[in-house]
Design a protein around this motif. Structure first.
Motif, PDB file in Angstrom:
ATOM      1  N   LEU A  72       1.017  -1.226   0.128  1.00  0.00           N
ATOM      2  CA  LEU A  72       0.170  -0.601   0.036  1.00  0.00           C
ATOM      3  C   LEU A  72       1.022   1.331  -0.091  1.00  0.00           C
ATOM      4  O   LEU A  72       0.358   2.137  -0.735  1.00  0.00           O
ATOM      5  N   LEU A  73       1.862   0.993   0.628  1.00  0.00           N
ATOM      6  CA  LEU A  73       2.909   2.180   0.455  1.00  0.00           C
ATOM      7  C   LEU A  73       3.687   2.256  -0.858  1.00  0.00           C
ATOM      8  O   LEU A  73       3.786   3.697  -1.151  1.00  0.00           O
ATOM      9  N   ALA A  74       3.785   1.635  -0.936  1.00  0.00           N
ATOM     10  CA  ALA A  74       5.123   1.912  -2.505  1.00  0.00           C
ATOM     11  C   ALA A  74       3.494   2.036  -3.417  1.00  0.00           C
ATOM     12  O   ALA A  74       4.138   2.981  -4.439  1.00  0.00           O
ATOM     13  N   ILE A  75       2.283   1.947  -3.532  1.00  0.00           N
ATOM     14  CA  ILE A  75       1.173   3.040  -4.255  1.00  0.00           C
ATOM     15  C   ILE A  75       0.765   4.216  -4.156  1.00  0.00           C
ATOM     16  O   ILE A  75       1.196   5.002  -5.339  1.00  0.00           O
ATOM     17  N   LEU A  76       1.078   4.781  -2.808  1.00  0.00           N
ATOM     18  CA  LEU A  76       0.758   5.707  -2.636  1.00  0.00           C
ATOM     19  C   LEU A  76       2.442   6.396  -3.006  1.00  0.00           C
ATOM     20  O   LEU A  76       2.427   7.629  -2.805  1.00  0.00           O
ATOM     21  N   LEU A  77       3.338   5.866  -2.691  1.00  0.00           N
ATOM     22  CA  LEU A  77       4.593   6.485  -2.999  1.00  0.00           C
ATOM     23  C   LEU A  77       4.750   6.961  -4.567  1.00  0.00           C
ATOM     24  O   LEU A  77       5.143   7.973  -4.555  1.00  0.00           O
ATOM     25  N   PHE A  78       4.780   6.215  -6.364  1.00  0.00           N
ATOM     26  CA  PHE A  78       5.316   6.101  -6.834  1.00  0.00           C
ATOM     27  C   PHE A  78       3.996   6.744  -7.759  1.00  0.00           C
ATOM     28  O   PHE A  78       2.486   6.233  -7.861  1.00  0.00           O
ATOM     29  N   ARG A  79       3.821   7.849  -7.851  1.00  0.00           N
ATOM     30  CA  ARG A  79       2.839   8.767  -8.564  1.00  0.00           C
ATOM     31  C   ARG A  79       2.710   8.647  -9.783  1.00  0.00           C
ATOM     32  O   ARG A  79       1.336   8.883 -10.331  1.00  0.00           O
ATOM     33  N   ASN A  80       3.361   7.534 -10.716  1.00  0.00           N
ATOM     34  CA  ASN A  80       2.717   6.806 -12.031  1.00  0.00           C
ATOM     35  C   ASN A  80       1.719   5.691 -11.802  1.00  0.00           C
ATOM     36  O   ASN A  80       0.975   5.096 -12.173  1.00  0.00           O
ATOM     37  N   ARG A  81       1.677   5.366 -10.331  1.00  0.00           N
ATOM     38  CA  ARG A  81       0.696   4.866 -10.122  1.00  0.00           C
ATOM     39  C   ARG A  81      -0.682   5.440  -9.618  1.00  0.00           C
ATOM     40  O   ARG A  81      -1.370   4.307  -8.396  1.00  0.00           O
ATOM     41  N   TRP A  82      -0.718   6.264  -8.954  1.00  0.00           N
ATOM     42  CA  TRP A  82      -2.058   6.871  -8.368  1.00  0.00           C
ATOM     43  C   TRP A  82      -3.049   7.080  -9.277  1.00  0.00           C
ATOM     44  O   TRP A  82      -4.143   6.978  -8.598  1.00  0.00           O
TER      45      TRP A  82
END
Length: 64
Positions: free
Chosen positions: A23-33
């Motif tokens: 979940l943290l990785a999803i939120l940290l990488f802007r290309n996944r927002w």
């Protein structure tokens, strides 16, 4: 993992840590927002299903 290792404290900690990292990785990488909501929903649903030993496909995540 729960089936073979049991629901002991270490296994529960590992599963929660794995979910938190994803979940943290999803939120940290802007290309996944743009995909954040569906990804978070899929991970959380998968976590719950695994915890409650509900195996198999989820109709909500299959193509229509």
């Amino acid at each position: 993992m729960l089936k073979h290792r049991g629901a002991n404290r270490v296994t529960r900690w590992y599963c929660r840590r794995f979910l938190a990292r994803k979940l943290l990785a999803i939120l940290l990488f802007r290309n996944r927002w743009g995909q954040a909501r569906p990804l978070i929903k899929a991970y959380v649903t998968g976590y719950r299903d695994g915890w409650h030993a509900r195996l198999g496909r989820q109709l909500a995540f299959l193509p229509s």
